[in-house]
Design a protein around this motif. Structure first.
Motif, PDB file in Angstrom:
ATOM      1  N   GLU A  82       0.842  -1.185   0.000  1.00  0.00           N
ATOM      2  CA  GLU A  82       0.000   0.000   0.000  1.00  0.00           C
ATOM      3  C   GLU A  82       0.877   1.234   0.000  1.00  0.00           C
ATOM      4  O   GLU A  82       1.903   1.282   0.656  1.00  0.00           O
ATOM      5  N   GLN A  83       0.449   2.241  -0.734  1.00  0.00           N
ATOM      6  CA  GLN A  83       1.199   3.474  -0.825  1.00  0.00           C
ATOM      7  C   GLN A  83       1.022   4.293   0.448  1.00  0.00           C
ATOM      8  O   GLN A  83      -0.083   4.422   0.978  1.00  0.00           O
ATOM      9  N   VAL A  84       2.131   4.827   0.955  1.00  0.00           N
ATOM     10  CA  VAL A  84       2.089   5.692   2.130  1.00  0.00           C
ATOM     11  C   VAL A  84       1.917   7.118   1.637  1.00  0.00           C
ATOM     12  O   VAL A  84       2.629   7.567   0.740  1.00  0.00           O
ATOM     13  N   VAL A  85       0.957   7.811   2.213  1.00  0.00           N
ATOM     14  CA  VAL A  85       0.653   9.169   1.787  1.00  0.00           C
ATOM     15  C   VAL A  85       1.011  10.147   2.901  1.00  0.00           C
ATOM     16  O   VAL A  85       0.656   9.940   4.062  1.00  0.00           O
ATOM     17  N   ILE A  86       1.722  11.206   2.518  1.00  0.00           N
ATOM     18  CA  ILE A  86       2.013  12.288   3.442  1.00  0.00           C
ATOM     19  C   ILE A  86       0.837  13.254   3.368  1.00  0.00           C
ATOM     20  O   ILE A  86       0.459  13.699   2.285  1.00  0.00           O
TER      21      ILE A  86
END
Length: 122
Positions: free
Chosen positions: A3-7
């Motif tokens: 899963e992509q980590v989002v800032i």
């Protein structure tokens, strides 16, 4: 699949979320001389961050923490064993799809007779 980590932009709810978690944790530990602090990127007002609340908790005896596993489970924490870290206890809470997970690491680093452990929402 990773899963992509989002800032995210700073969220003014992060301090409130921490305070609520702290209240719940104090109830579990029943005022057993614990110290609970918010640290990490979500604790810095105005800073963009991953939606991870890091909470550092200090207790006097790591062995005592084992008796809090069940009460922490009632708060929604899941105990996760890591045999490569025998001097720590790990927990997580929530789901990334829901926006956050609380992750707790308990270690035996002693400071003034108190052992530290940490929580983080990831």
């Amino acid at each position: 699949m990773d899963e992509q980590v989002v800032i995210e932009e700073y969220n003014a709810d992060w301090p409130r979320m921490y305070e609520q978690e702290k209240i719940d944790l104090i109830k579990v530990f029943n005022d057993k001389n614990v110290v609970i602090e918010h640290f990490g990127s979500t604790s810095i007002k105005g800073l963009k961050a991953k939606p991870i609340l890091d909470i550092m908790v200090a207790v006097r005896d790591l062995e005592e923490v084992d008796k809090y596993i069940r009460p922490l489970e009632k708060l929604g924490y899941e105990y996760v064993e890591h045999k490569e870290f025998p001097n720590r206890r790990f927990f997580r809470k929530g789901a990334r799809r829901a926006g956050h997970i609380i992750y707790m690491s308990i270690s035996t680093i002693a400071v003034s007779g108190i052992t530290k452990f940490s929580f983080g929402i990831i």
